[in-house]
Design a protein around this motif. Structure first.
Motif, short mmCIF file in Angstrom:
data_model
loop_
_atom_site.label_atom_id
_atom_site.label_comp_id
_atom_site.label_asym_id
_atom_site.label_seq_id
_atom_site.Cartn_x
_atom_site.Cartn_y
_atom_site.Cartn_z
N THR A 51 0.92 -1.36 -0.77
CA THR A 51 0.07 -0.05 -0.12
C THR A 51 1.06 1.54 -0.23
N GLU A 52 0.26 2.14 -0.63
CA GLU A 52 0.99 3.39 -0.45
C GLU A 52 -0.12 4.76 0.01
N PHE A 53 0.96 5.29 1.27
CA PHE A 53 -0.89 7.15 1.43
C PHE A 53 0.23 8.10 1.02
N ASP A 54 0.15 8.78 0.14
CA ASP A 54 0.21 10.21 -0.54
C ASP A 54 -0.12 11.95 0.02
N PHE A 55 0.66 12.34 0.29
CA PHE A 55 -0.04 13.92 1.09
C PHE A 55 0.90 14.89 0.08
N SER A 56 -0.02 15.89 -0.61
CA SER A 56 0.77 16.68 -1.36
C SER A 56 0.13 18.12 -1.22
N GLN A 57 0.81 18.71 -1.59
CA GLN A 57 0.52 20.62 -1.54
C GLN A 57 1.19 20.96 -2.06
N GLY A 58 0.62 22.10 -2.94
CA GLY A 58 0.93 23.00 -4.45
C GLY A 58 1.30 24.35 -3.81
N PHE A 59 1.85 24.95 -4.64
CA PHE A 59 2.11 26.41 -4.71
C PHE A 59 1.75 27.24 -5.76
N GLY A 93 -3.26 0.63 -8.82
CA GLY A 93 -4.94 2.01 -8.40
C GLY A 93 -4.70 2.69 -7.32
N PHE A 94 -5.00 3.89 -8.11
CA PHE A 94 -5.26 4.64 -6.27
C PHE A 94 -6.71 5.45 -6.30
N ALA A 95 -7.26 5.54 -5.19
CA ALA A 95 -8.67 6.44 -4.89
C ALA A 95 -7.28 7.43 -4.17
N ALA A 96 -7.85 9.04 -5.23
CA ALA A 96 -7.56 10.05 -4.10
C ALA A 96 -8.71 12.01 -4.42
N PHE A 97 -8.22 12.55 -3.16
CA PHE A 97 -8.96 13.86 -3.00
C PHE A 97 -8.29 15.25 -3.59
N PHE A 98 -8.57 15.74 -4.07
CA PHE A 98 -8.20 17.05 -4.54
C PHE A 98 -8.47 18.08 -4.41
N TYR A 99 -8.15 19.17 -3.43
CA TYR A 99 -8.80 20.17 -3.60
C TYR A 99 -8.14 21.33 -4.42
N ASN A 100 -8.86 21.07 -5.32
CA ASN A 100 -7.88 22.73 -5.90
C ASN A 100 -8.39 23.80 -5.66
N LYS A 110 -11.61 26.90 -5.72
CA LYS A 110 -12.11 25.48 -4.56
C LYS A 110 -12.70 25.38 -6.08
N SER A 111 -12.53 24.26 -6.45
CA SER A 111 -12.48 23.83 -7.21
C SER A 111 -12.43 22.03 -6.01
N PRO A 112 -13.50 20.98 -6.12
CA PRO A 112 -13.13 19.74 -5.86
C PRO A 112 -12.42 18.90 -6.80
N GLU A 113 -12.03 17.62 -6.67
CA GLU A 113 -12.10 16.75 -7.72
C GLU A 113 -12.15 14.71 -6.94
N LEU A 135 1.92 3.17 -17.82
CA LEU A 135 0.23 3.32 -18.95
C LEU A 135 -0.11 3.84 -17.63
N ARG A 136 -0.58 4.82 -17.19
CA ARG A 136 -1.47 5.27 -16.45
C ARG A 136 -3.17 5.41 -17.48
N ILE A 137 -4.27 5.24 -16.83
CA ILE A 137 -5.08 5.53 -17.07
C ILE A 137 -6.30 6.35 -15.62
N GLU A 138 -6.87 7.25 -16.06
CA GLU A 138 -7.26 7.91 -14.94
C GLU A 138 -8.79 8.96 -15.01
N ASP A 139 -9.38 8.63 -14.00
CA ASP A 139 -11.14 8.92 -13.82
C ASP A 139 -10.98 10.64 -13.36
N ARG A 140 -10.82 11.32 -13.76
CA ARG A 140 -11.02 12.90 -13.23
C ARG A 140 -12.21 13.25 -13.00
N ILE A 141 -13.38 13.36 -11.88
CA ILE A 141 -14.70 13.74 -11.64
C ILE A 141 -14.37 15.32 -10.91
N LEU A 142 -14.17 16.61 -11.43
CA LEU A 142 -14.00 17.59 -10.97
C LEU A 142 -15.51 18.81 -11.27
#
Length: 260
Positions: A51-59, A93-100, A110-113, A135-142
């Motif tokens: 398993t892997e858990f990633d936490f990221s912050q961007g500026f 495979g991963f499941a993720a939440f992005f707070y744009n 303030k777009s959740p994804e 090779l990666r396939i992503e499903d983005r729900i924004l």
């Protein structure tokens, strides 16, 4: 010891990419600077799974501000499951939440994804380098500005070279180089645009293994986004702190788990 040819190959590869970066900076009317920091926690849960858990912050910088720390851009968290098919293949495979909060490329605040992805990585392991093809396939729900949901699929193809510098094999006490090239394609979306070719990502970096448990990586990413109104380019500096089986290592150090 790394042979002379290997050093020459690495030096030429880095020089070619650096020259390309600097020669293309002035070709784009919209260039922005960004910084991201990521914390990555890996844990083996079986002989073939992890398993892997990633936490990221961007500026990001602003329209008239070059400082990459000018404003918060994005916060994200991802949970991965990895399966090692054999020495050459890994499926993930991963499941993720992005707070744009303020991401320039989607031009809204303030777009959740929510994002889901599946990928396969093919490894070419050699004594003095590791080459991977992903090779990666992503499903983005924004969420979009109209208050509705935008669903976009992305297809990502990346070739990555990890090249030990201080030791022939990557491990404790080793310094290694990172070079990667990635192409990203996507379906049409009201938030992300209509173009099929989404972006090109070139990465240069260095990594260091402090121990078998802790690694640190510093990378520079040049990201080119072709857009109808105006092409964009992002200069992104990233730091990643990686922990491999940290809890197990701490327990072993304390003596609660016997080391063999």
């Amino acid at each position: 010891m790394i042979n002379k040819f290997s050093y020459i190959f690495l030096a030429k590869t880095i020089c070619i990419i650096v020259i390309f970066f600097f020669n293309t900076f002035n070709l784009f009317s919209q260039t922005e600077n960004q910084f991201t920091n990521e914390f990555q926690f890996n844990r083996n849960i079986g002989k073939l799974t992890a398993t892997e858990f990633d936490f990221s912050q961007g500026f990001t910088s602003g329209e008239e501000e070059n400082n990459p720390f000018y404003k918060n851009s994005q916060i994200s968290a991802r949970l991965w499951l990895h399966y090692f098919v054999n020495k050459k293949w890994k499926l993930s495979g991963f499941a993720a939440f992005f707070y744009n909060r303020d991401v320039p490329e989607i031009s809204q605040k303030k777009s959740p994804e929510v994002r889901f992805a599946f990928q396969g990585i093919y490894y070419i392991n050699r004594t003095d380098y590791v080459l991977t093809n992903r090779l990666r396939i992503e499903d983005r729900i924004l969420g979009n500005a109209e208050g509705t949901v935008d669903i976009v699929y992305r297809f990502r193809e990346m070739i990555k070279l990890v090249y030990p510098i201080s030791y022939v094999q990557i491990g404790k006490g080793s310094l290694y180089g990172i070079v990667s090239e990635e192409l990203v394609f996507k379906t049409k979306g009201s938030t992300t645009g209509e173009g099929f070719f989404d972006r090109n990502r070139l990465t240069l970096g260095l990594g260091y293994s402090f121990t078998d448990t802790i690694q640190f990586e510093l990378t520079y990413l040049n990201e080119y986004l072709p857009r109808n109104a105006s092409d964009k380019m992002y200069n992104i500096v990233s730091t990643t702190l990686i922990f491999n089986d940290l809890i197990y290592a701490l327990k072993r150090k304390s003596g609660s788990i016997q080391a063999y």
